[in-house]
Design a protein around this motif. Sequence first.
Motif, PDB file in Angstrom:
ATOM      1  N   ARG A 228      20.179 -31.375  36.722  1.00 13.36           N
ATOM      2  CA  ARG A 228      19.994 -33.719  37.581  1.00 13.36           C
ATOM      3  C   ARG A 228      19.979 -34.743  36.372  1.00 13.36           C
ATOM      4  N   ARG A 229      19.101 -34.232  35.372  1.00 11.47           N
ATOM      5  CA  ARG A 229      18.067 -35.060  34.243  1.00 11.47           C
ATOM      6  C   ARG A 229      19.296 -36.106  33.327  1.00 11.47           C
ATOM      7  N   HIS A 230      20.467 -35.807  32.976  1.00  9.32           N
ATOM      8  CA  HIS A 230      21.653 -35.974  32.108  1.00  9.32           C
ATOM      9  C   HIS A 230      23.006 -35.474  32.409  1.00  9.32           C
ATOM     10  N   ASP A 231      23.828 -35.994  32.511  1.00 11.77           N
ATOM     11  CA  ASP A 231      25.442 -35.699  31.956  1.00 11.77           C
ATOM     12  C   ASP A 231      25.169 -34.773  31.338  1.00 11.77           C
ATOM     13  N   GLN A 232      24.607 -34.260  30.535  1.00 14.90           N
ATOM     14  CA  GLN A 232      25.060 -33.994  29.220  1.00 14.90           C
ATOM     15  C   GLN A 232      24.662 -31.846  29.055  1.00 14.90           C
ATOM     16  N   ALA A 233      23.921 -32.547  30.508  1.00 11.65           N
ATOM     17  CA  ALA A 233      22.836 -30.868  30.681  1.00 11.65           C
ATOM     18  C   ALA A 233      23.897 -29.760  31.077  1.00 11.65           C
ATOM     19  N   HIS A 234      23.707 -28.308  30.514  1.00 13.96           N
ATOM     20  CA  HIS A 234      24.632 -27.317  31.286  1.00 13.96           C
ATOM     21  C   HIS A 234      23.982 -26.153  31.042  1.00 13.96           C
ATOM     22  N   VAL A 235      24.064 -25.392  32.036  1.00 14.68           N
ATOM     23  CA  VAL A 235      24.073 -24.296  32.629  1.00 14.68           C
ATOM     24  C   VAL A 235      25.194 -23.146  32.381  1.00 14.68           C
ATOM     25  N   VAL A 236      24.969 -22.295  31.617  1.00 15.07           N
ATOM     26  CA  VAL A 236      25.990 -21.550  31.220  1.00 15.07           C
ATOM     27  C   VAL A 236      25.785 -20.054  32.033  1.00 15.07           C
ATOM     28  N   ILE A 237      26.023 -18.820  32.660  1.00 10.89           N
ATOM     29  CA  ILE A 237      25.693 -18.284  33.133  1.00 10.89           C
ATOM     30  C   ILE A 237      26.533 -17.104  32.651  1.00 10.89           C
ATOM     31  N   LEU A 238      26.513 -15.860  31.982  1.00  9.96           N
ATOM     32  CA  LEU A 238      27.169 -14.717  32.440  1.00  9.96           C
ATOM     33  C   LEU A 238      27.399 -13.855  32.873  1.00  9.96           C
ATOM     34  N   ILE A 239      28.069 -13.151  33.322  1.00  9.28           N
ATOM     35  CA  ILE A 239      27.393 -11.936  34.315  1.00  9.28           C
ATOM     36  C   ILE A 239      28.524 -10.824  34.220  1.00  9.28           C
ATOM     37  N   HIS A 240      28.369  -9.180  34.884  1.00  9.92           N
ATOM     38  CA  HIS A 240      28.793  -8.768  34.901  1.00  9.92           C
ATOM     39  C   HIS A 240      29.955  -8.269  35.857  1.00  9.92           C
ATOM     40  N   ASP A 241      28.750  -8.073  37.506  1.00 13.39           N
ATOM     41  CA  ASP A 241      29.163  -8.266  38.382  1.00 13.39           C
ATOM     42  C   ASP A 241      28.391  -8.905  39.732  1.00 13.39           C
ATOM     43  N   SER A 242      29.852 -10.342  40.316  1.00  8.65           N
ATOM     44  CA  SER A 242      28.612 -10.589  41.039  1.00  8.65           C
ATOM     45  C   SER A 242      28.847  -9.905  42.505  1.00  8.65           C
ATOM     46  N   SER A 256      24.228 -23.845  41.927  1.00  6.31           N
ATOM     47  CA  SER A 256      25.299 -23.533  41.071  1.00  6.31           C
ATOM     48  C   SER A 256      26.735 -23.916  41.747  1.00  6.31           C
ATOM     49  N   ARG A 257      26.861 -24.048  42.813  1.00  4.33           N
ATOM     50  CA  ARG A 257      28.169 -24.476  44.273  1.00  4.33           C
ATOM     51  C   ARG A 257      27.557 -25.953  43.913  1.00  4.33           C
ATOM     52  N   ARG A 258      26.114 -26.144  44.327  1.00  4.90           N
ATOM     53  CA  ARG A 258      26.032 -27.323  44.456  1.00  4.90           C
ATOM     54  C   ARG A 258      26.564 -28.907  43.652  1.00  4.90           C
ATOM     55  N   LEU A 259      25.812 -27.525  42.202  1.00  6.08           N
ATOM     56  CA  LEU A 259      25.810 -28.713  41.016  1.00  6.08           C
ATOM     57  C   LEU A 259      26.640 -28.719  40.074  1.00  6.08           C
ATOM     58  N   SER A 260      27.845 -28.013  40.418  1.00  3.29           N
ATOM     59  CA  SER A 260      29.311 -27.495  40.099  1.00  3.29           C
ATOM     60  C   SER A 260      29.257 -27.769  38.539  1.00  3.29           C
ATOM     61  N   SER A 261      29.257 -29.435  38.626  1.00  7.04           N
ATOM     62  CA  SER A 261      29.189 -30.014  37.264  1.00  7.04           C
ATOM     63  C   SER A 261      28.894 -29.714  36.273  1.00  7.04           C
ATOM     64  N   SER A 262      27.511 -29.082  36.327  1.00  6.86           N
ATOM     65  CA  SER A 262      26.435 -28.510  35.186  1.00  6.86           C
ATOM     66  C   SER A 262      26.968 -26.703  35.093  1.00  6.86           C
ATOM     67  N   PHE A 263      26.760 -26.360  36.198  1.00  4.57           N
ATOM     68  CA  PHE A 263      27.038 -25.087  35.988  1.00  4.57           C
ATOM     69  C   PHE A 263      28.024 -24.467  36.037  1.00  4.57           C
ATOM     70  N   SER A 264      28.305 -23.097  35.302  1.00  6.01           N
ATOM     71  CA  SER A 264      29.441 -22.377  34.863  1.00  6.01           C
ATOM     72  C   SER A 264      29.264 -21.122  35.217  1.00  6.01           C
ATOM     73  N   ILE A 265      29.953 -20.491  35.821  1.00  9.94           N
ATOM     74  CA  ILE A 265      29.379 -18.609  36.229  1.00  9.94           C
ATOM     75  C   ILE A 265      30.672 -17.967  35.617  1.00  9.94           C
ATOM     76  N   ARG A 266      30.156 -16.932  34.629  1.00 12.51           N
ATOM     77  CA  ARG A 266      32.065 -16.945  33.886  1.00 12.51           C
ATOM     78  C   ARG A 266      31.070 -14.530  34.131  1.00 12.51           C
ATOM     79  N   LEU A 267      32.704 -13.810  34.179  1.00 11.03           N
ATOM     80  CA  LEU A 267      32.535 -12.449  33.452  1.00 11.03           C
ATOM     81  C   LEU A 267      32.185 -12.574  32.427  1.00 11.03           C
ATOM     82  N   VAL A 268      31.303 -11.347  32.151  1.00  7.91           N
ATOM     83  CA  VAL A 268      31.454 -10.521  30.483  1.00  7.91           C
ATOM     84  C   VAL A 268      32.879  -9.890  30.593  1.00  7.91           C
ATOM     85  N   HIS A 269      34.000 -10.262  29.642  1.00  6.41           N
ATOM     86  CA  HIS A 269      35.201  -9.473  29.235  1.00  6.41           C
ATOM     87  C   HIS A 269      35.062  -8.188  29.598  1.00  6.41           C
TER      88      HIS A 269
END
Length: 333
Positions: A228-242, A256-269
């Motif tokens: 929430r500190r500023h627009d550019q702050a972002h959290v990237v989360i990489l996982i294998h299995d959710s 992450s869902r609540r702050l979805s503009s700052s968070f992204s969750i992706r699966l490692v290839h």
Amino acid sequence: MTDRIDVRRADWDSEEPLLRSLRNRVFVREQKVPQDLEWDGQDEDAVHLLAFDLRGDAVGTARLLPSGQIGRMAVLPEHRGFGIGRALLDAAVQAARERGDYEVFLNAQTHALGFYERAGFASVGEPFEEAGIPHQRMELALGIAFEPPPVDGLEVVKARMEREPYDLPALQDCPRDVVMLEGETDIRTAITGLCAHARREILILSPELDPRLFDDTDLLETLSRFARRHDQAHVVILIHDSRRMVRDGHRLLTLSRRLSSSFSIRLVHPDMRDREDTLVLADRTGLIDLPRTGIPQGFVNLNDPPLASQYAKWFDRLQDHAQLDPDLRTMSI
Ligand code: COA
């Protein structure tokens, strides 16, 4: 013949005359490339290579640009056909690999396509003309099987600790940069402490986002404040299995869902899951690495930009190939 070729890196500042004379002979005089095209102002930033014959005379050169482009491959006419060009090309590819590139490319003169094809390069797109000479873009993937960071963090830290043993201090008054972490409590404190230091970016890699470490009230509050500190702050989360976290209701997913503009969750290839580190990087400056899933052991270093940037390169590569997680799609993270 190849075992007699000596190829080494050259320094533009001190070896410019030698590099210029080789390229002037091959490109400017032999191939009639105009001077202003040959000397394109990119040499100062390039990695240069020189090949020497048995007498120690320079007989060939090549360069690698920061973009991953290999070029200016030149072997003096009387020395061609002895494997010198190939040795230069291999050295340029190796230099790219060592600095963490995962692809190299070049614009080959079409007469030399066979030379590059033998080294594994593949043509991409249509031929085009440059300096009046037909060219073809060619690429070589260095493999999405990434090189892990060149140091095994834990081993290095262990070695350092053996030289300079000290008790594990509380994170906040740590007298040194590196702190070994043992046990979940230490690790949770360290993760929250590291994230509290971050200003712009938090990168998290964790195969299953271990709830014992990441589903933690202090951490969630810290991440929430950060995002929430500023627009550019972002959290990237990489996982294998959710699946487990979706099933068990991980609170970091909810945040992450609540702050979805700052968070992204992706699966490692799937091809890139051979390491099971849990990694947290703050502003590419501080890091935590737990090398083995399920074993609460690792280290934190709040301020080690060179080491953190090695890990960040690895993370970036994982991120470049990461995939959307169908199990999280409805959560729009
Ligand atoms: N076309 C097809 N195959 C070629 C080739 C060409 N023009 N030149 C070399 N090869 C093959 C060789 O036969 C050898 O094959 P092998 O491994 O099966 O024996 C392999 O490529 C490696 O050759 P090598 O002896 O290492 O090449 P070289 O030392 O003669 O250097 C060049 C190759 C292209 C760098 C050299 O010819 C040169 O400097 N040319 C003038 C400048 C130039 O055109 N640069 C390329 C700009 S894209």
